[in-house]
Scaffold this active site. Structure first.
Site, PDB file in Angstrom:
ATOM      1  N   LYS A   1       0.819  -1.209   0.000  1.00 36.52           N
ATOM      2  CA  LYS A   1       0.000   0.000   0.000  1.00 36.52           C
ATOM      3  C   LYS A   1       0.853   1.259   0.000  1.00 36.52           C
ATOM      4  CE  LYS A   1      -4.366  -1.570   1.945  1.00 36.52           C
ATOM      5  NZ  LYS A   1      -5.140  -1.856   3.146  1.00 36.52           N
ATOM      6  N   ARG A   2       2.059   1.168   0.581  1.00 36.47           N
ATOM      7  CA  ARG A   2       2.893   2.378   0.670  1.00 36.47           C
ATOM      8  C   ARG A   2       3.531   2.726  -0.679  1.00 36.47           C
ATOM      9  NH1 ARG A   2       5.255  -1.714   3.174  1.00 36.47           N
ATOM     10  NH2 ARG A   2       7.178  -2.473   2.247  1.00 36.47           N
TER      11      ARG A   2
END
Ligand code: GLU
Length: 302
Positions: A268-269
């Site tokens: 997600k980052r």
């Protein structure tokens, strides 16, 4: 991006159409891996005339954010996904998870845990033969399992912060041997003991992923759980919780994980794989579907 190996499963002769779900946690932007998971669940339900449900797993108030929930819903709609309304959210359901935990308490298969993370790390470091879980990570050494229940109640009454852990040996003694079925991997003996005494309620959150997901898959009538194979092992715990709580056991399909061209897991980052990034670059939903090796639904724009 194409995984190639996943095949949309169909119900066996005489079996009802599947009820599937996608269950994102709004802790960041959705990426291509989430799109694959959502589309796979959606297509599986559609292919057999079943139902596709959406559940927002927002129990972790320390990490979930309303703007990520909004972005998740926007992305899924943009992709052309249509789910049965209303989408479920977990945060208003804490009483239901507390009830389930209460049942487990009454059965004597959970115990309060007062350990801090640092204390657990220290104990593991001190121990010559700390047990390890299926992914090689050390499991909880069982420090609070042997605590006198009267002492446990006294500490709780004094307001000491505590979570609740599953006493996995006691739980398995209760249920006996269990199995579950994955469409790709076949029948699995339930090996919940390998994870040690997992957390079922955190100090700061009155439930955990394992408890909430098990309760909700049953409550929503999900009959086929499709999710990434990174959650394959977690299913052993869910199967044990189903048996303890008297809940039905769905069929499972743990699908391949999408990786970057150089074989890295999507995170997600990493903004450059987020659906938002693809949208901003002018990609269409249809091109996302094609990249993922899935057919384009009539509802996808562009
Ligand atoms: N909420 C979990 C996640 O976003 C997925 C839960 C599941 O599919 O069982 O990783």
């Amino acid at each position: 991006m194409l995984t190639g190996e996943d095949v949309v499963p169909v119900p066996a002769a005489g079996e009802a159409p599947f009820v599937t779900r996608f269950a994102p946690s709004p802790t960041g932007l959705l990426h291509l891996g989430h799109a694959y998971s959502a589309l796979f669940a959606h297509e599986t339900a559609k292919a057999c005339g079943g139902r596709f449900l959406l559940r927002i797993e927002d129990i972790d108030h320390t990490r979930c954010r309303p703007e990520f929930e909004k972005a998740t819903l926007d992305d899924l709609r943009w992709l052309g996904l249509r789910w049965e309304a209303p989408a479920w959210r977990q945060s208003p359901r804490t009483d239901v998870y507390q009830d389930a935990l209460g049942k487990l308490k009454a059965m004597g298969v959970v115990y309060p845990c007062f350990c801090t993370r640092a204390a657990i790390r220290h104990e593991i470091a001190e121990s010559a033969r700390a047990p390890h879980g299926p992914s090689g990570e050390p499991v909880y050494p069982g420090t609070c399992r042997g605590l006198d229940p009267v002492e446990g109640r006294t500490r709780i009454a004094r307001g000491m912060p505590h979570g609740w852990r599953l006493d996995v040996e006691a739980a398995l003694a209760h249920t006996g041997a269990l199995a579950w079925y994955d469409v790709r991997a076949g029948w699995q003996d339930c090996r919940a003991a390998e994870f040690g005494d997992v957390v079922l309620a955190r100090k700061d959150i009155p439930t955990s992923y394992h408890l909430a997901v098990t309760v909700d898959d049953a409550a929503q009538g999900v009959t086929l759980v499709t999710r990434g194979e990174d959650l394959f092992h977690a299913t052993h715990i869910h199967r044990l919780l189903q048996a303890l709580l008297g809940l039905p056991t769905p069929t499972y399909y743990h699908h391949n994980l999408i990786a970057t061209a150089d074989g890295q897991r999507l995170a997600k980052r990493n903004r450059s794989v987020s659906l938002k990034y693809f949208r901003e670059r002018g990609e269409t939903p249809a091109s996302i579907w094609r990249q993922l090796g899935l057919g384009v639904p009539a509802t996808a724009e562009g």
